[in-house]
Design an enzyme around this catalytic site. Structure first.
Site, PDB file in Angstrom:
ATOM      1  N   ASN A   5      -7.677  -1.705   2.782  1.00 59.95           N
ATOM      2  CA  ASN A   5      -8.387  -0.915   1.771  1.00 59.95           C
ATOM      3  C   ASN A   5      -9.816  -0.634   2.200  1.00 59.95           C
ATOM      4  O   ASN A   5     -10.347   0.444   1.943  1.00 59.95           O
ATOM      5  CB  ASN A   5      -8.384  -1.637   0.429  1.00 59.95           C
ATOM      6  CG  ASN A   5      -7.054  -1.519  -0.273  1.00 59.95           C
ATOM      7  OD1 ASN A   5      -6.021  -1.367   0.369  1.00 59.95           O
ATOM      8  ND2 ASN A   5      -7.054  -1.590  -1.585  1.00 59.95           N
TER       9      ASN A   5
ATOM     10  N   SER B  50       0.821  -1.206   0.000  1.00 65.50           N
ATOM     11  CA  SER B  50       0.000   0.000   0.000  1.00 65.50           C
ATOM     12  C   SER B  50       0.852   1.252   0.000  1.00 65.50           C
ATOM     13  O   SER B  50       1.936   1.281   0.579  1.00 65.50           O
ATOM     14  CB  SER B  50      -0.921   0.042   1.223  1.00 65.50           C
ATOM     15  OG  SER B  50      -1.633   1.272   1.208  1.00 65.50           O
TER      16      SER B  50
ATOM     17  N   GLU C  15      -9.743   2.113   4.526  1.00 65.14           N
ATOM     18  CA  GLU C  15      -9.497   3.329   3.735  1.00 65.14           C
ATOM     19  C   GLU C  15     -10.830   3.864   3.175  1.00 65.14           C
ATOM     20  O   GLU C  15     -11.072   5.075   3.192  1.00 65.14           O
ATOM     21  CB  GLU C  15      -8.526   2.939   2.616  1.00 65.14           C
ATOM     22  CG  GLU C  15      -8.157   3.996   1.629  1.00 65.14           C
ATOM     23  CD  GLU C  15      -7.273   3.376   0.524  1.00 65.14           C
ATOM     24  OE1 GLU C  15      -6.273   2.696   0.830  1.00 65.14           O
ATOM     25  OE2 GLU C  15      -7.613   3.578  -0.661  1.00 65.14           O
TER      26      GLU C  15
HETATM   27  P1  NBP Z   1      -2.087  -2.111 -13.712  1.00 68.24           P
HETATM   28  O1  NBP Z   1      -2.983  -2.733 -12.701  1.00 68.24           O
HETATM   29  O2  NBP Z   1      -2.596  -1.013 -14.535  1.00 68.24           O
HETATM   30  O3  NBP Z   1      -1.542  -3.284 -14.665  1.00 68.24           O
HETATM   31  C1  NBP Z   1      -0.700  -2.996 -15.758  1.00 68.24           C
HETATM   32  C2  NBP Z   1       0.393  -4.032 -15.861  1.00 68.24           C
HETATM   33  O4  NBP Z   1      -0.175  -5.357 -16.005  1.00 68.24           O
HETATM   34  C3  NBP Z   1       1.260  -3.802 -17.097  1.00 68.24           C
HETATM   35  O5  NBP Z   1       2.586  -4.122 -16.783  1.00 68.24           O
HETATM   36  C4  NBP Z   1       0.648  -4.793 -18.084  1.00 68.24           C
HETATM   37  O6  NBP Z   1       1.529  -5.172 -19.094  1.00 68.24           O
HETATM   38  C5  NBP Z   1       0.398  -5.949 -17.173  1.00 68.24           C
HETATM   39  N1  NBP Z   1      -0.486  -6.966 -17.729  1.00 68.24           N
HETATM   40  C6  NBP Z   1      -1.804  -6.922 -18.044  1.00 68.24           C
HETATM   41 BR1  NBP Z   1      -2.836  -5.436 -17.957  1.00 68.24          BR
HETATM   42  N2  NBP Z   1      -2.282  -8.071 -18.513  1.00 68.24           N
HETATM   43  C7  NBP Z   1      -1.220  -8.911 -18.510  1.00 68.24           C
HETATM   44  C8  NBP Z   1      -1.068 -10.255 -18.883  1.00 68.24           C
HETATM   45  N3  NBP Z   1      -2.106 -10.983 -19.308  1.00 68.24           N
HETATM   46  N4  NBP Z   1       0.151 -10.821 -18.775  1.00 68.24           N
HETATM   47  C9  NBP Z   1       1.192 -10.101 -18.320  1.00 68.24           C
HETATM   48  N5  NBP Z   1       1.112  -8.811 -17.942  1.00 68.24           N
HETATM   49  C10 NBP Z   1      -0.085  -8.223 -18.025  1.00 68.24           C
HETATM   50  O7  NBP Z   1      -0.722  -1.638 -13.013  1.00 68.24           O
HETATM   51  P2  NBP Z   1      -0.492  -0.845 -11.642  1.00 68.24           P
HETATM   52  O8  NBP Z   1      -1.422   0.291 -11.472  1.00 68.24           O
HETATM   53  O9  NBP Z   1       0.981  -0.611 -11.597  1.00 68.24           O
HETATM   54  O10 NBP Z   1      -0.864  -1.926 -10.521  1.00 68.24           O
HETATM   55  C11 NBP Z   1      -0.218  -3.193 -10.401  1.00 68.24           C
HETATM   56  C12 NBP Z   1      -0.838  -3.947  -9.258  1.00 68.24           C
HETATM   57  O11 NBP Z   1      -0.650  -3.199  -8.038  1.00 68.24           O
HETATM   58  C13 NBP Z   1      -2.351  -4.142  -9.370  1.00 68.24           C
HETATM   59  O12 NBP Z   1      -2.699  -5.370  -8.796  1.00 68.24           O
HETATM   60  C14 NBP Z   1      -2.921  -3.016  -8.547  1.00 68.24           C
HETATM   61  O13 NBP Z   1      -4.215  -3.281  -8.078  1.00 68.24           O
HETATM   62  C15 NBP Z   1      -1.907  -2.957  -7.422  1.00 68.24           C
HETATM   63  N6  NBP Z   1      -1.829  -1.684  -6.712  1.00 68.24           N
HETATM   64  C16 NBP Z   1      -1.919  -0.516  -7.379  1.00 68.24           C
HETATM   65  C17 NBP Z   1      -1.843   0.689  -6.685  1.00 68.24           C
HETATM   66  C18 NBP Z   1      -1.911   2.000  -7.413  1.00 68.24           C
HETATM   67  O14 NBP Z   1      -1.876   3.038  -6.718  1.00 68.24           O
HETATM   68  N7  NBP Z   1      -1.990   2.020  -8.733  1.00 68.24           N
HETATM   69  C19 NBP Z   1      -1.656   0.685  -5.295  1.00 68.24           C
HETATM   70  C20 NBP Z   1      -1.537  -0.526  -4.639  1.00 68.24           C
HETATM   71  C21 NBP Z   1      -1.630  -1.710  -5.354  1.00 68.24           C
HETATM   72  P3  NBP Z   1       1.487  -4.405 -20.533  1.00 68.24           P
HETATM   73  O15 NBP Z   1       2.330  -3.190 -20.362  1.00 68.24           O
HETATM   74  O16 NBP Z   1       2.072  -5.399 -21.458  1.00 68.24           O
HETATM   75  O17 NBP Z   1       0.052  -4.085 -20.835  1.00 68.24           O
END
Ligand code: NBP
Length: 478
Positions: free
Chosen positions: A188, A130, A191
């Site tokens: 969460n 987080s 939150e």
């Molecule tokens: P996203 O949740 O937006 O995911 C994007 C990533 O997933 C890219 O690297 C994409 O690759 C990859 N991906 C997808 Br979409 N489908 C795929 C597949 N079938 N095989 C392999 N790779 C795949 O990214 P994020 O916002 O960085 O979040 C990552 C994780 O962290 C999530 O679980 C999210 O819930 C969690 N999280 C996010 C936050 C936040 O503030 N954003 C906070 C805490 C936790 P590509 O580039 O090839 O499309």
């Protein structure tokens, strides 16, 4: 042949990229990979000079770049993509290698993946992270779950990259299996409740106290120096103070009143229903987001459904009362969330140390707050505490706030302002402190229409009354 990078990160969107940079900034070598290879190339050209990175284009190259046992952080979109990555990695790995899912996975998926990986000799960890993109880069709160021996292989890296409060890193091995993702889910959920309570305070300050966003922003700024001090209160002050370049007024005034959600609050509420734990704060927060999403319906209802129009007048006591109501409701929301974790821990045999959860939430994460020190102290003194409300500090805090809290609920109700989290928290408090509630009547009704039986206050056993027939009472268990 195994390579030299200590740890790997696959998934280089904002979270994975920042986590990889955080790890490298601690002098740890990191191999990086992304499904779409151009993102890896971009990452390497932008950040490759920051540390000891190895950019890789194929999963085989990625796996080959890692020392053994391999430690692979998967930071891809939660859901099917995680299963896809595990399936693609599995044939490339050796027994004992470790896959670490650090995304927001639902804990039952983590339980399943742990078993599936174990069947292939791979150690799996579900790790809650987080702090959003800034936390991932500068120091998140980390909630690792899974095999403790696997955790021992990455503990030093996690402790190096986590936020630190009073010399203590905000990371601890939470428990086996899905425990890490479970705790992240409840985090969460809390939150959600925290944010709902904040917006109810904002709504009352707007509609009843008649203040504008900037004035309310200043109030939140003040509140941030007392018991309410927390990241969310702090950023509320900042969001309310932000001026819109286009209109010259508060930016918040031109933001559409429709809240998004990714589902973790809903998971928390559903889980509480399954456990039978009252979780009014978080659940009402989820419902409130649902109501906010019905924008077109609300627009129509606003023209049709009647109610009082809030009379806006600045009232010093009201502002203080709202602060007290916010604090008391927050205590209830946390008490409920911690009670839920306790129940889940018992049900799943996780042996969660609730004081440690409060400790690792003090920094890095979205709900970081002074207040968590109080929760940590409460569990240090009473590790088997049923409910935080029973600890003298919280008992007194709510007792002191309750007159104000009740005034706020009455005022809001009279003036027609919806405060589902404030009012349901107060109802929970009033229900929880009742030795004898009204469920005797429910039992009577259930027995009437379904012969579900009831227990008597003055005798052991299960009883049934033939309510609609001859009215006689029979004992059904002996
Ligand atoms: P996203 O949740 O937006 O995911 C994007 C990533 O997933 C890219 O690297 C994409 O690759 C990859 N991906 C997808 Br979409 N489908 C795929 C597949 N079938 N095989 C392999 N790779 C795949 O990214 P994020 O916002 O960085 O979040 C990552 C994780 O962290 C999530 O679980 C999210 O819930 C969690 N999280 C996010 C936050 C936040 O503030 N954003 C906070 C805490 C936790 P590509 O580039 O090839 O499309």
């Amino acid at each position: 042949m195994a390579g030299q990078s200590r740890i790997g990160v696959t998934g280089l969107a904002v979270m994975g990229a920042n986590l990889a940079r955080n790890i490298a900034s601690r002098g740890v070598s990191v191999a990086v990979h992304n499904r779409t290879g151009s993102k890896t190339t971009e990452f390497m050209s932008e950040f490759g000079g920051e540390g000891d990175f190895t950019g890789t284009q194929s999963l085989q190259e990625f796996v080959d770049a890692l020392e053994t046992p391999r430690r692979i952080i998967v930071m891809v979109k939660a859901g099917k993509p995680v299963d896809g990555v595990i399936a693609d990695l599995t044939p490339l790995l050796d027994k004992g290698d470790i896959i670490i899912d650090a995304g927001n996975s639902h804990f039952p998926d983590t339980v399943r993946r742990t078993a599936e990986c174990e069947a292939n000799g791979i150690r799996f960890m579900g790790v809650g992270v987080s702090g959003g993109e800034e936390g991932a880069l500068l120091g998140p709160s980390i909630m690792p779950g899974g095999d403790p021996e696997a955790y021992a292989e990455v503990k030093d890296v996690f402790e190096a990259i986590a936020a630190v409060v009073d010399g203590t890193p905000c990371v601890v091995h939470v428990g086996p299996g899905g425990a890490g993702h479970y705790v992240k889910m409840v985090h969460n959920g809390i939150e959600y409740a925290d944010m709902q309570l904040i917006v109810e305070a904002y709504d009352l300050l707007t509609q009843v106290a008649g203040l504008d966003a900037h004035a309310i922003g200043k109030i939140f700024e003040e509140w941030n120096s007392g018991d309410l001090e927390s990241f969310l209160i702090e950023i509320t002050g900042k969001v309310l103070a932000k001026v819109d370049e286009k209109t010259g007024g508060p930016l918040v005034d031109v933001i559409v009143d429709q809240a998004g959600q990714k589902g973790t609050g809903t998971w928390t509420a559903i889980d509480a229903l399954g456990l039978g734990i009252p979780l009014t704060g978080i659940t009402e927060a989820v419902f409130a987001r649902g109501l906010s999403a019905l924008r077109a319906e609300r627009a129509a209802a606003a023209k049709t459904l009647t109610g009082p129009t809030p009379a806006t007048k600045v009232d010093e006591r009201l502002v203080d009362d709202i602060r007290e109501a916010l604090y008391a409701s927050k205590v209830v929301a946390y008490a409920q969330g911690f009670a839920q974790m306790r129940a889940a821990s018992v049900q799943n045999g996780w042996d969660l140390k609730l004081g440690e959860m409060a400790t690792i939430w003090r920094g890095g994460c979205i709900i970081r707050a002074q207040f968590l020190n109080r929760i940590r102290d409460a569990y240090a003194e009473h590790p088997d505490l049923d409910n935080l409300l029973m600890v003298p500090y919280f008992t007194e805090a709510v007792a002191n706030a309750q007159d104000a809290w009740r005034r706020v609920v009455v005022t809001a109700t009279e003036q027609g302002v919806a405060i589902p989290a404030f009012s349901s928290s107060l109802s929970y408090y009033d229900g929880y402190r009742r030795e004898r509630g009204p469920a005797n009547l429910i039992q009577g009704l259930r027995d009437f229409f379904g012969a579900h039986t009831y227990q008597r206050t003055d005798a052991e056993g299960a009883f049934h009354t033939r309510w609609a027939q001859d009215g006689t009472e029979v004992r059904t268990d002996g």
